[in-house]
Design a protein around this motif. Structure first.
Motif, mmCIF file in Angstrom:
data_model
loop_
_atom_site.group_PDB
_atom_site.id
_atom_site.type_symbol
_atom_site.label_atom_id
_atom_site.label_comp_id
_atom_site.label_asym_id
_atom_site.label_seq_id
_atom_site.Cartn_x
_atom_site.Cartn_y
_atom_site.Cartn_z
ATOM 1 N N TYR A 47 0.825 -1.207 0.000
ATOM 2 C CA TYR A 47 0.000 0.000 0.000
ATOM 3 C C TYR A 47 0.860 1.257 0.000
ATOM 4 O O TYR A 47 2.016 1.259 0.415
ATOM 5 N N PHE A 48 0.260 2.329 -0.489
ATOM 6 C CA PHE A 48 0.801 3.678 -0.356
ATOM 7 C C PHE A 48 0.162 4.283 0.882
ATOM 8 O O PHE A 48 -1.055 4.204 1.061
ATOM 9 N N LEU A 49 0.966 4.871 1.748
ATOM 10 C CA LEU A 49 0.472 5.451 2.997
ATOM 11 C C LEU A 49 0.359 6.962 2.860
ATOM 12 O O LEU A 49 1.353 7.645 2.573
ATOM 13 N N TYR A 50 -0.848 7.483 3.105
ATOM 14 C CA TYR A 50 -1.042 8.931 3.065
ATOM 15 C C TYR A 50 -0.693 9.495 4.440
ATOM 16 O O TYR A 50 -1.540 9.623 5.328
ATOM 17 N N LEU A 51 0.574 9.831 4.608
ATOM 18 C CA LEU A 51 1.134 10.210 5.905
ATOM 19 C C LEU A 51 0.462 11.395 6.592
ATOM 20 O O LEU A 51 0.345 11.410 7.827
ATOM 21 N N HIS A 77 -6.855 17.467 1.458
ATOM 22 C CA HIS A 77 -6.460 16.073 1.665
ATOM 23 C C HIS A 77 -7.265 15.130 0.771
ATOM 24 O O HIS A 77 -6.717 14.175 0.214
ATOM 25 N N LEU A 78 -8.552 15.390 0.638
ATOM 26 C CA LEU A 78 -9.368 14.533 -0.224
ATOM 27 C C LEU A 78 -8.904 14.619 -1.670
ATOM 28 O O LEU A 78 -8.876 13.611 -2.386
ATOM 29 N N ALA A 79 -8.526 15.822 -2.101
ATOM 30 C CA ALA A 79 -8.063 15.984 -3.485
ATOM 31 C C ALA A 79 -6.704 15.337 -3.695
ATOM 32 O O ALA A 79 -6.413 14.798 -4.776
ATOM 33 N N VAL A 136 -13.251 27.699 8.340
ATOM 34 C CA VAL A 136 -12.967 27.831 6.907
ATOM 35 C C VAL A 136 -11.665 27.113 6.573
ATOM 36 O O VAL A 136 -11.579 26.362 5.590
ATOM 37 N N ALA A 137 -10.656 27.330 7.411
ATOM 38 C CA ALA A 137 -9.382 26.643 7.201
ATOM 39 C C ALA A 137 -9.556 25.142 7.343
ATOM 40 O O ALA A 137 -8.921 24.355 6.623
ATOM 41 N N GLY A 138 -10.421 24.713 8.280
ATOM 42 C CA GLY A 138 -10.679 23.294 8.461
ATOM 43 C C GLY A 138 -11.279 22.672 7.221
ATOM 44 O O GLY A 138 -10.884 21.574 6.802
ATOM 45 N N ALA A 139 -12.234 23.361 6.610
ATOM 46 C CA ALA A 139 -12.866 22.845 5.395
ATOM 47 C C ALA A 139 -11.871 22.794 4.242
ATOM 48 O O ALA A 139 -11.838 21.820 3.481
ATOM 49 N N VAL A 140 -11.052 23.835 4.112
ATOM 50 C CA VAL A 140 -10.049 23.870 3.044
ATOM 51 C C VAL A 140 -9.019 22.757 3.233
ATOM 52 O O VAL A 140 -8.629 22.072 2.280
#
Length: 472
Positions: free
Chosen positions: A61-65, A406-408, A397-401
């Protein structure tokens, strides 16, 4: 090739022809972190069957650190931040193994698979993307008593350890033991340490609320130490200030210009003379290039392999390197090298793929050049600090960004990660110990944080390339 069923002893990788020659050139990529994964992904798209692409990695697997702190804090399940290599790299052959040595003259990589069998992969092009490991400092007791935070085994161990300490503190016979067990010391206020302390404090507060016999007046204590004069010292001061305010407001004891002088099983001695009783020392001081790079006999810069702006290794036109293991000239800051960040590693992987393809006659090579697009620091809950494209943000706002970023950036599991975030916002976190790992299985002094140490068998200990401790 399936290393686990191969006969003992060195064996060459199978080729496409009976006489041992290969029908297609072979590109071997060592390491599947941000740089190696992106190299494999983009090479498979650009070459389209014109070459055999082999990815050598200890795990499948690739780990998203960047989301590792959320695994320790119980926000995300561990598989959410792991992306299957066979499932997402359809035209890349995965070989499970850990590189031991590279024969540059013979164009071969020697490795050991998870069951201790030695193997050899010959190559026409080699991409070294072995990444980094925890940075160690010569402080007495740290290697024996501290836990690093570079791989999934460490995150899972800490999740159990934190839960266990809170439960033991609740049942402690005296206030001193209770206080010691619910004190957690994080050394290093960079990305990882800051996010871990922010998420960890929320996690332990939630655990305490589930303990009916919790002693009155005792609260979990998280300390964040750094020798710098502020948290997130490498980032914009506004991000640092926002993170500091959130941490202190949450109850984290932030100590700047402070470090550990000595670590003992029952606590840490700070350089200002204070002794803090704790059973939990978490080492997030920083990273160093994988020592594998220094063993190649090639020029290095502070442990990183010297490469050209095109990511080629001078004197070896068939070898490329990228990510934390490579000292890549920063063309946006002449005379400097690009920092060891996931943002640079991922983009260097794309350039490495293009230049490897160019060396095989497809397209033209290009130099690596990238300006930082900004940074985002997740501080737990709806809190974060971010400056995308230079725009300074904080709060929800920063939390949503930050979460959107991370999702992108994740190459898979986006829906599952988003679902876990929604569940965490709506439901209480599960507070259970899985008991899968012990501290001796996640030594701080290791060149393989992605692997848990396993008991030595007939073939020896294949869990790490070295290191060990005795915290338990």
């Amino acid at each position: 090739m399936t290393p686990s069923v191969s006969p003992p002893g060195p064996h060459p990788a199978p080729s496409g022809r009976p006489d041992g020659s290969r029908a297609l050139p072979r590109v071997v990529i060592v390491g599947a972190g941000f740089a190696g994964y992106q190299t494999a992904r983009h090479l498979s798209r650009s070459l389209r069957g014109r070459a055999e692409i082999v990815l050598l990695n200890p795990t499948d697997y690739f780990l998203y650190l960047p989301l590792l702190p959320q695994v320790t804090a119980g926000v995300l399940e561990p598989r959410r931040i792991t992306v299957s290599l066979p499932g997402t790299l359809r035209h890349v052959r995965l070989v499970l193994g850990q590189a031991d040595h590279v024969d540059l003259d013979g164009r071969a990589v020697h490795y050991t698979d998870p069951e201790g069998t030695e193997g050899t992969l010959t190559y026409d092009r080699l991409v070294l993307a072995v990444g980094s490991v925890s940075k160690l400092l010569p402080i007495p007791g740290v290697a024996e008593n501290a836990t690093g935070f570079r791989g999934l085994p460490e995150a899972l161990y800490l999740r159990d350890h934190i839960t266990r300490q809170i439960e033991l503190a609740s049942a402690a016979g005296n206030p001193a033991e209770c206080t010691s067990r619910c004190t957690f010391v994080v050394v290093g206020a960079g990305y990882t340490g800051t996010e871990l302390a922010a998420h960890g404090k929320m996690f332990t507060d939630a655990l305490v609320r589930k303990q009916p016999a919790w002693p009155a007046g005792v609260k979990p204590r998280w300390m964040l130490l750094d020798v710098a004069d502020r948290v997130l010292p490498g980032l914009d001061e506004s991000l640092s200030r926002t993170a500091d305010e959130v941490l202190r407001g949450r109850g984290v004891d932030v100590r700047t210009k402070t470090s550990v002088k000595e670590s003992k099983p029952d606590g840490v001695l700070l350089d200002d003379g204070e002794f803090v009783e704790t059973r939990s020392l978490i080492w997030c001081v920083g990273v160093r290039p994988d020592p594998f790079v220094s063993e190649l006999g090639l020029p290095v810069e502070r442990g990183r392999l010297v490469v050209t702006p095109q990511l080629g290794v001078p004197g070896h036109p068939d070898v490329f390197a990228c990510g934390d293991a490579a000292a890549v000239p920063d063309l946006t800051r002449p005379g400097e090298f690009t920092p060891m960040t996931a943002q640079h590693a991922a983009r260097q992987g794309k350039v490495a793929a293009r230049n490897v393809a160019a060396s095989l006659g497809l397209g033209e090579e290009v130099p690596y050049k990238h300006n930082d697009l900004g940074f985002a620091v997740d501080l737990g809950g709806v809190k974060a600090a971010a400056n995308p494209m230079g725009v300074k943000l904080s709060g929800a706002v920063a939390g949503a960004v930050t979460r959107g970023y991370h999702l992108a950036a994740m190459p898979g599991n986006r829906v599952r990660v988003a679902a876990d975030w929604l569940l965490d916002a709506a439901l209480p976190r599960q507070a259970v110990q899985l008991g899968l790992l012990r501290s001796w299985q996640v030594p701080l002094d290791t060149a393989s944080p992605e692997l848990a140490r396993i008991p030595a068998g007939p073939g020896g200990d294949h869990g790490t390339r070295g290191g060990g401790n005795s915290k338990e």
